[in-house]
Design a protein around this motif. Sequence first.
Motif, mmCIF file in Angstrom:
data_model
loop_
_atom_site.group_PDB
_atom_site.id
_atom_site.type_symbol
_atom_site.label_atom_id
_atom_site.label_comp_id
_atom_site.label_asym_id
_atom_site.label_seq_id
_atom_site.Cartn_x
_atom_site.Cartn_y
_atom_site.Cartn_z
ATOM 1 N N MET A 1 0.891 -1.221 -0.077
ATOM 2 C CA MET A 1 0.004 -0.105 0.044
ATOM 3 C C MET A 1 0.854 1.408 0.056
ATOM 4 N N MET A 2 0.612 2.233 -0.936
ATOM 5 C CA MET A 2 1.450 3.258 -1.052
ATOM 6 C C MET A 2 1.024 4.487 -0.345
ATOM 7 N N SER A 3 2.004 5.187 0.344
ATOM 8 C CA SER A 3 1.183 6.514 1.276
ATOM 9 C C SER A 3 1.316 7.503 0.289
ATOM 10 N N GLU A 4 0.230 8.484 0.801
ATOM 11 C CA GLU A 4 -0.154 9.752 0.311
ATOM 12 C C GLU A 4 1.004 10.344 0.066
ATOM 13 N N LYS A 5 1.329 11.006 -0.871
ATOM 14 C CA LYS A 5 2.494 11.999 -1.385
ATOM 15 C C LYS A 5 1.987 13.389 -0.683
ATOM 16 N N SER A 6 2.980 14.192 -0.378
ATOM 17 C CA SER A 6 2.795 15.556 0.488
ATOM 18 C C SER A 6 3.642 16.481 -0.362
ATOM 19 N N ASN A 7 3.590 17.748 -0.491
ATOM 20 C CA ASN A 7 4.223 18.898 -1.276
ATOM 21 C C ASN A 7 5.055 19.451 -0.226
ATOM 22 N N PHE A 8 6.373 19.636 -0.395
ATOM 23 C CA PHE A 8 7.424 20.248 0.623
ATOM 24 C C PHE A 8 8.086 21.388 -0.276
ATOM 25 N N THR A 9 8.620 22.350 0.453
ATOM 26 C CA THR A 9 9.219 23.574 -0.139
ATOM 27 C C THR A 9 10.524 23.727 0.845
ATOM 28 N N VAL A 10 11.660 24.252 0.135
ATOM 29 C CA VAL A 10 12.769 24.416 0.847
ATOM 30 C C VAL A 10 12.751 26.088 1.449
ATOM 31 N N VAL A 11 13.196 26.061 2.664
ATOM 32 C CA VAL A 11 12.970 27.423 3.466
ATOM 33 C C VAL A 11 14.312 28.001 3.554
ATOM 34 N N SER A 12 14.694 28.944 3.244
ATOM 35 C CA SER A 12 15.822 29.830 3.452
ATOM 36 C C SER A 12 15.758 31.190 3.889
ATOM 37 N N GLY A 13 15.918 31.418 5.511
ATOM 38 C CA GLY A 13 15.491 32.529 5.921
ATOM 39 C C GLY A 13 13.975 32.909 5.895
ATOM 40 N N ASN A 14 13.494 33.926 5.160
ATOM 41 C CA ASN A 14 12.168 34.044 4.950
ATOM 42 C C ASN A 14 11.428 33.620 3.588
ATOM 43 N N GLU A 15 12.536 33.399 3.065
ATOM 44 C CA GLU A 15 12.340 33.107 1.690
ATOM 45 C C GLU A 15 12.018 31.251 1.408
ATOM 46 N N GLU A 16 11.115 31.091 0.399
ATOM 47 C CA GLU A 16 10.618 29.504 0.075
ATOM 48 C C GLU A 16 10.954 29.526 -1.172
ATOM 49 N N ARG A 17 11.513 28.225 -1.775
ATOM 50 C CA ARG A 17 11.708 27.900 -3.122
ATOM 51 C C ARG A 17 11.580 26.549 -3.439
ATOM 52 N N GLY A 18 11.168 26.348 -4.558
ATOM 53 C CA GLY A 18 10.883 24.620 -5.228
ATOM 54 C C GLY A 18 9.632 24.456 -4.449
ATOM 55 N N LYS A 19 9.215 23.258 -5.049
ATOM 56 C CA LYS A 19 7.924 22.298 -4.431
ATOM 57 C C LYS A 19 8.368 20.908 -4.837
ATOM 58 N N PHE A 20 8.548 20.157 -3.805
ATOM 59 C CA PHE A 20 8.950 18.567 -3.962
ATOM 60 C C PHE A 20 7.801 17.701 -3.332
ATOM 61 N N SER A 21 7.548 17.035 -4.419
ATOM 62 C CA SER A 21 6.633 15.737 -3.845
ATOM 63 C C SER A 21 7.215 14.508 -3.370
ATOM 64 N N ALA A 22 6.784 14.086 -2.166
ATOM 65 C CA ALA A 22 7.370 12.883 -1.460
ATOM 66 C C ALA A 22 6.096 12.289 -0.594
ATOM 67 N N SER A 23 6.533 11.053 -0.264
ATOM 68 C CA SER A 23 5.643 10.363 0.983
ATOM 69 C C SER A 23 6.231 10.601 2.306
ATOM 70 N N GLU A 24 7.578 11.132 2.430
ATOM 71 C CA GLU A 24 8.410 11.304 3.632
ATOM 72 C C GLU A 24 9.214 12.472 3.482
ATOM 73 N N PRO A 25 9.326 13.611 4.474
ATOM 74 C CA PRO A 25 9.934 14.563 4.257
ATOM 75 C C PRO A 25 11.474 14.262 3.979
ATOM 76 N N ARG A 26 12.207 13.389 4.504
ATOM 77 C CA ARG A 26 13.415 12.757 4.140
ATOM 78 C C ARG A 26 13.718 12.655 2.780
ATOM 79 N N ARG A 27 12.412 12.053 1.859
ATOM 80 C CA ARG A 27 12.646 11.805 0.503
ATOM 81 C C ARG A 27 12.754 13.233 -0.058
ATOM 82 N N ALA A 28 11.864 14.116 0.434
ATOM 83 C CA ALA A 28 11.879 15.528 -0.204
ATOM 84 C C ALA A 28 13.092 16.150 -0.092
#
Length: 94
Positions: A1-28
């Motif tokens: 059974m596959m886990s549901e994927k979530s979207n993550f973004t990279v945080v640098s100070g007050n700036e955020e960039r990119g969008k990475f989909s993964a089932s776990e934060p470590r994969r993102a």
Amino acid sequence: MMSEKSNFTVVSGNEERGKFSASEPRRAAMKAVNKYHKIGDSGVIAIRRLGTKKIREYKFEVTPYEAPEGAPDWLPKVSKKAMVQYVRTYTKAE
């Protein structure tokens, strides 16, 4: 059974960039490190699951990875391999 994927973004100070989909934060985090860093880079990367204020920090290191003997010609002789290790979780301050 596959886990549901979530979207993550990279945080640098007050700036955020990119969008990475993964089932776990470590994969993102690994996807982000592979996209934004080169061989020999190391440091800390922070990612946030979209829709939350929780930020996770990971230590990372990008090392060279040599292709195995008998690899096809189209495969580069040396590529990069990202390694990430969980450091901490904190809540983003507004």
